[in-house]
Design a protein around this motif. Structure first.
Motif, PDB file in Angstrom:
ATOM      1  N   THR A 127       0.820  -1.216   0.000  1.00  9.62           N
ATOM      2  CA  THR A 127       0.000   0.000   0.000  1.00  9.62           C
ATOM      3  C   THR A 127       0.851   1.262   0.000  1.00  9.62           C
ATOM      4  OG1 THR A 127      -0.175  -0.056   2.408  1.00  9.62           O
ATOM      5  CG2 THR A 127      -1.948  -1.116   1.149  1.00  9.62           C
ATOM      6  N   ALA A 128       2.057   1.203   0.554  1.00  2.00           N
ATOM      7  CA  ALA A 128       2.915   2.391   0.582  1.00  2.00           C
ATOM      8  C   ALA A 128       3.334   2.791  -0.828  1.00  2.00           C
ATOM      9  CB  ALA A 128       4.146   2.135   1.453  1.00  2.00           C
ATOM     10  N   ILE A 129       3.743   1.810  -1.627  1.00  2.88           N
ATOM     11  CA  ILE A 129       4.134   2.114  -3.004  1.00  2.88           C
ATOM     12  C   ILE A 129       2.930   2.599  -3.797  1.00  2.88           C
ATOM     13  CG2 ILE A 129       4.965   1.155  -5.196  1.00  2.88           C
ATOM     14  CD1 ILE A 129       6.701  -0.773  -3.550  1.00  2.88           C
ATOM     15  N   ALA A 130       1.840   1.859  -3.719  1.00  4.87           N
ATOM     16  CA  ALA A 130       0.641   2.236  -4.476  1.00  4.87           C
ATOM     17  C   ALA A 130       0.150   3.618  -4.059  1.00  4.87           C
ATOM     18  CB  ALA A 130      -0.458   1.204  -4.285  1.00  4.87           C
ATOM     19  N   GLY A 131       0.230   3.924  -2.776  1.00  8.19           N
ATOM     20  CA  GLY A 131      -0.241   5.208  -2.278  1.00  8.19           C
ATOM     21  C   GLY A 131       0.529   6.389  -2.837  1.00  8.19           C
ATOM     22  N   THR A 132       1.801   6.185  -3.176  1.00 13.22           N
ATOM     23  CA  THR A 132       2.591   7.277  -3.744  1.00 13.22           C
ATOM     24  C   THR A 132       2.351   7.432  -5.241  1.00 13.22           C
ATOM     25  OG1 THR A 132       4.533   5.907  -4.196  1.00 13.22           O
ATOM     26  CG2 THR A 132       4.431   6.991  -2.040  1.00 13.22           C
ATOM     27  N   ILE A 133       1.839   6.403  -5.877  1.00 11.43           N
ATOM     28  CA  ILE A 133       1.636   6.437  -7.331  1.00 11.43           C
ATOM     29  C   ILE A 133       0.230   6.903  -7.693  1.00 11.43           C
ATOM     30  CG2 ILE A 133       1.543   4.989  -9.404  1.00 11.43           C
ATOM     31  CD1 ILE A 133       3.791   3.297  -8.053  1.00 11.43           C
ATOM     32  N   LEU A 134      -0.764   6.492  -6.923  1.00  8.66           N
ATOM     33  CA  LEU A 134      -2.149   6.858  -7.224  1.00  8.66           C
ATOM     34  C   LEU A 134      -2.426   8.310  -6.863  1.00  8.66           C
ATOM     35  CD1 LEU A 134      -3.941   3.698  -5.794  1.00  8.66           C
ATOM     36  CD2 LEU A 134      -3.577   4.246  -8.199  1.00  8.66           C
ATOM     37  N   ALA A 135      -3.104   9.020  -7.749  1.00  8.19           N
ATOM     38  CA  ALA A 135      -3.550  10.384  -7.451  1.00  8.19           C
ATOM     39  C   ALA A 135      -4.617  10.323  -6.367  1.00  8.19           C
ATOM     40  CB  ALA A 135      -4.121  11.026  -8.710  1.00  8.19           C
ATOM     41  N   ASP A 136      -4.722  11.364  -5.568  1.00 10.64           N
ATOM     42  CA  ASP A 136      -5.737  11.383  -4.509  1.00 10.64           C
ATOM     43  C   ASP A 136      -7.142  11.258  -5.081  1.00 10.64           C
ATOM     44  OD1 ASP A 136      -3.821  11.538  -2.534  1.00 10.64           O
ATOM     45  OD2 ASP A 136      -3.940  13.721  -2.364  1.00 10.64           O
ATOM     46  N   ASP A 137      -7.354  11.798  -6.287  1.00 11.31           N
ATOM     47  CA  ASP A 137      -8.668  11.717  -6.924  1.00 11.31           C
ATOM     48  C   ASP A 137      -8.698  10.650  -8.029  1.00 11.31           C
ATOM     49  OD1 ASP A 137      -6.927  13.214  -8.471  1.00 11.31           O
ATOM     50  OD2 ASP A 137      -8.407  14.730  -9.018  1.00 11.31           O
TER      51      ASP A 137
END
Length: 166
Positions: free
Chosen positions: A65-75
């Motif tokens: 989730t840490a990696i994905a969280g930095t790649i995905l835009a908040d929206d």
């Protein structure tokens, strides 16, 4: 006010050129350190985008989730084949369940094509899922739209595309 605006305009340029120490520039949590990388430099942008895709696939394989969280835009918006959607929170929640760790599989991206439109990019590729020790494979075509905001590329939209068989 004009000085502040000019400073904000110059800071990204100097940081991209390596003239501003990281402590003087805004924080960047992306593990790829792509904050300003390639701004205005299409070959470098494409390199950054490919690296983001590799990291996103790694996040999926490892339930990270840490990696994905930095790649995905908040929206971020994820479109599903059935027409429903998912948000960044939905994706992170699914990864947080660690289902792939219980039933591991590999993902390979093939036939990747990148199209760059200034601060927007479109990447398409075929994602092939295989289980270790098995001949079985599942594939899906992927469309990713990435946007660069404040010099940082993020995955904005993801959609499966139909897989056509010859």
């Amino acid at each position: 006010m004009a000085t502040l605006l000019l400073s904000l305009m110059i800071l990204p340029l100097r940081r991209a050129e390596g003239q501003v120490p990281p402590s003087a520039a805004p924080e960047q949590s992306n593990p790829q350190s792509n904050s300003i990388a390639g701004q205005g430099d299409p070959p470098r942008d494409l390199e950054v985008l490919r690296r983001l895709e590799e990291e996103y696939i790694r996040a999926e394989i490892e339930d990270d989730t840490a990696i994905a969280g930095t790649i995905l835009a908040d929206d971020y918006v994820g479109l599903r084949a059935n027409g429903s959607t998912s948000s960044k929170a939905d994706v992170l929640s699914n990864l947080g369940r660690h289902e792939r760790r219980r039933e591991p599989y590999l993902i390979t991206a093939t036939n990747m094509r990148e199209h760059l439109f200034g601060d927007t990019a479109c990447l398409t590729y075929t994602k092939v899922y295989t289980k270790p020790g098995s001949q079985a494979a599942y594939s899906e075509n992927v469309l990713h739209i990435l946007t660069r905001r404040n010099g940082i590329w993020r995955l904005q939209l993801s959609s499966p595309l139909p897989v056509t068989r010859p």
